[in-house]
Every structure is written in C-alpha cells, then in structure tokens.
Design an enzyme around this catalytic site. Sequence first.
Site, mmCIF file in Angstrom:
data_model
loop_
_atom_site.group_PDB
_atom_site.id
_atom_site.type_symbol
_atom_site.label_atom_id
_atom_site.label_comp_id
_atom_site.label_asym_id
_atom_site.label_seq_id
_atom_site.Cartn_x
_atom_site.Cartn_y
_atom_site.Cartn_z
ATOM 1 N N ASP A 70 39.343 -27.851 6.473
ATOM 2 C CA ASP A 70 40.234 -27.147 5.823
ATOM 3 C C ASP A 70 41.299 -26.301 6.414
ATOM 4 O O ASP A 70 41.136 -26.482 7.754
ATOM 5 C CB ASP A 70 39.279 -25.787 4.964
ATOM 6 C CG ASP A 70 38.000 -25.686 5.597
ATOM 7 O OD1 ASP A 70 38.242 -25.564 7.138
ATOM 8 O OD2 ASP A 70 37.132 -25.197 5.233
ATOM 9 N N ASN A 139 27.888 -17.525 0.906
ATOM 10 C CA ASN A 139 27.901 -17.583 -0.476
ATOM 11 C C ASN A 139 27.409 -18.950 -0.774
ATOM 12 O O ASN A 139 27.756 -19.345 -2.084
ATOM 13 C CB ASN A 139 29.172 -17.099 -1.107
ATOM 14 C CG ASN A 139 30.366 -17.907 -0.601
ATOM 15 O OD1 ASN A 139 30.308 -18.821 0.216
ATOM 16 N ND2 ASN A 139 31.547 -17.492 -1.132
ATOM 17 N N HIS A 141 29.247 -21.926 0.258
ATOM 18 C CA HIS A 141 30.271 -22.709 0.273
ATOM 19 C C HIS A 141 30.183 -23.620 1.299
ATOM 20 O O HIS A 141 29.505 -23.485 2.324
ATOM 21 C CB HIS A 141 31.819 -21.953 0.408
ATOM 22 C CG HIS A 141 32.015 -21.321 1.473
ATOM 23 N ND1 HIS A 141 32.705 -20.146 1.714
ATOM 24 C CD2 HIS A 141 31.759 -21.530 2.885
ATOM 25 C CE1 HIS A 141 33.171 -19.851 2.787
ATOM 26 N NE2 HIS A 141 32.412 -20.653 3.655
ATOM 27 N N GLU A 146 34.459 -22.555 -3.023
ATOM 28 C CA GLU A 146 33.706 -21.370 -3.151
ATOM 29 C C GLU A 146 32.748 -21.692 -4.377
ATOM 30 O O GLU A 146 32.894 -22.654 -5.275
ATOM 31 C CB GLU A 146 34.776 -20.352 -3.535
ATOM 32 C CG GLU A 146 35.487 -19.953 -2.462
ATOM 33 C CD GLU A 146 34.844 -19.149 -1.266
ATOM 34 O OE1 GLU A 146 33.790 -19.307 -1.044
ATOM 35 O OE2 GLU A 146 35.461 -18.180 -0.825
HETATM 36 C C1 F6R Z 1 35.104 -23.828 7.939
HETATM 37 C C2 F6R Z 1 34.454 -24.256 6.851
HETATM 38 C C3 F6R Z 1 33.243 -23.371 6.427
HETATM 39 C C4 F6R Z 1 32.498 -22.620 7.500
HETATM 40 C C5 F6R Z 1 31.371 -21.712 6.964
HETATM 41 C C6 F6R Z 1 30.771 -21.118 7.876
HETATM 42 O O1 F6R Z 1 35.940 -25.015 8.370
HETATM 43 O O2 F6R Z 1 34.705 -25.266 6.480
HETATM 44 O O3 F6R Z 1 32.631 -23.714 5.419
HETATM 45 O O4 F6R Z 1 31.758 -23.654 7.980
HETATM 46 O O5 F6R Z 1 32.346 -20.638 6.395
HETATM 47 O O6 F6R Z 1 31.654 -20.433 8.933
HETATM 48 P P1 F6R Z 1 30.864 -19.830 10.111
HETATM 49 O O7 F6R Z 1 30.339 -21.068 10.926
HETATM 50 O O8 F6R Z 1 31.970 -19.319 10.919
HETATM 51 O O9 F6R Z 1 29.519 -19.010 9.776
#
Ligand code: F6R
Length: 252
Positions: A70, A139, A141, A146
């Site tokens: 992303d 959450n 994701h 989301e």
């Molecule tokens: C980022 C992504 C998100 C993160 C998730 C956890 O490229 O795809 O799904 O993996 O938000 O983020 P952290 O590792 O910062 O807790």
Amino acid sequence: MGHPIIHVVRDADVVAQQAADIVGEVVRAHPTAVLALPTGRTPIELYQKLGVRHRRGELSFAHTQIFNLDEWVGVAPASPGSYARFMEEHFYAHVDVPAPQRHIPNGLAPNLGVECERYEKLIRQSGGIDLAVLGIGSNGHIGFNEPGTPEDSCTHVVLLSTLTRRANAYAFPRGQVPHRAITMGIGTILDARQILLLAVGSTKANALTKALFGNVTPSVPASFLQHHANVTVIADTAAAMLFPRSSAASYS
Ligand code: F6R
C-alpha cells in the site's frame, strides 16, 4: 480452506528471525520470486535481518520483484511518512533490489482508479505473488483493507478509519495522516501462493485472535486468510495472549 501454521515466539526479535528464515527460503528456492511486502513498525526488524544476511553474502534479492502492499494518497515519495521512503530507508538501502524491480502504488497519480488498475495488472504480468508478508492492524486490517472490504477486492483506493490514522500519526509531521491510501485488495493478497502474517504486541491480540479463531467476516478482514491454503503466522507472546488454550499453535 487451510489451517494456518501458527508459531508463537518469545519476542519481536524472534518473530523477525523466523520471518527472515522464511523469506530467505523462498528467495533461495526461487531467485526470481515476486514478493509483496508491508511497511509499518512490525517489519522493521525483519528488514534489518534481511539486510545483515545480504551483507554476509547469504541472500540476494537481485532477481526478485517487490510489490508494496500500500501507499498513502497525496504523499510524495520523498516526503516523511511515505511508504516509498520507508522502503528506501529500511529495506532497499540495505539489499540489492534493482530500482526497476521495486514497485509501489503511486499515491500522486492524477487518476487513482487508473493507477489501481495499472498496479493490479503489473502484479499479474509479473506472474503473481509468490510470498505476501503481512502485518495486521488492531482493527484486523491487512494491507489497508479496512473492516467491510469484500474478499474478492482488487487494488483500490480506501478511506482510512480514524483508528488506522491515529495508529500512524507517529510517522507524519504534526500527526497529519492522509485520509486515503491505495492498497492491494484482499483478493490480490489471497491470490499469493504463500502468506506470512506477523504480529507483535498486545495491541494486536484481539484482532489476531478473531482473525485466526473467529468467524470469517468482512468486519475482521484478516479472517479471510482462513480461506487460504498456505498461511504461516508468527506472533510474539503478547500478540498471542488471547489465543484459546486448545489452539494448534506451536510455542517456542
Ligand atoms: C502497511 C500495512 C498495514 C500494517 C498494519 C500494522 O503496509 O499493510 O496493514 O501492516 O497497519 O502496522 P504496524 O506494523 O505499524 O503495527
């Protein structure tokens, strides 16, 4: 339908070590492997370890193709907080992926719909993803899919939840987190031949437990991973603290 292989390990360092072992195995077995990689706090230690293994001459990414999961909309690649910059600092500066083999959605594209189609097509033209490495949001994701995102979604523009924006405020000056991002869809991720999900810390415990042991539902996007036949999960003890006692996780 598959049964994820679940490893619960002591701490973030061991999560990163085991993840680096799996990435290393895939790349050694298929030097031209196509990898989908995440950003955020979770994979930073993994990228450090891959950099060390590369410097020691144990691992080369010279023939891999890398696709980021992303990117924020409206953030220039060189700006603080951009995932292009994150990848440069944490991964590309330490390994040998040639620039033309590094792919990330362009959050500045004049037509975001066209950009999503381009990215999805590029993944397909590259032969599809061999290994997708994922983190998980508190959450539930994966990528920036989301809650509510359909299972068959392709790369698309997403309106980020307040929770996700708050969780990422640390990366932006004055906490000004973009409202939108481009993300691979859940369908894009599920098309990967192998998936590695990493989870570190107690803030992930609830989402991770629901994703692995709860119902498959769009309200917990990571639960769709239960429909994939080749998923490995590596969690530290804090992220695994709510797992049911009877779970088939291996503890080390
Ligand atoms: C980022 C992504 C998100 C993160 C998730 C956890 O490229 O795809 O799904 O993996 O938000 O983020 P952290 O590792 O910062 O807790």
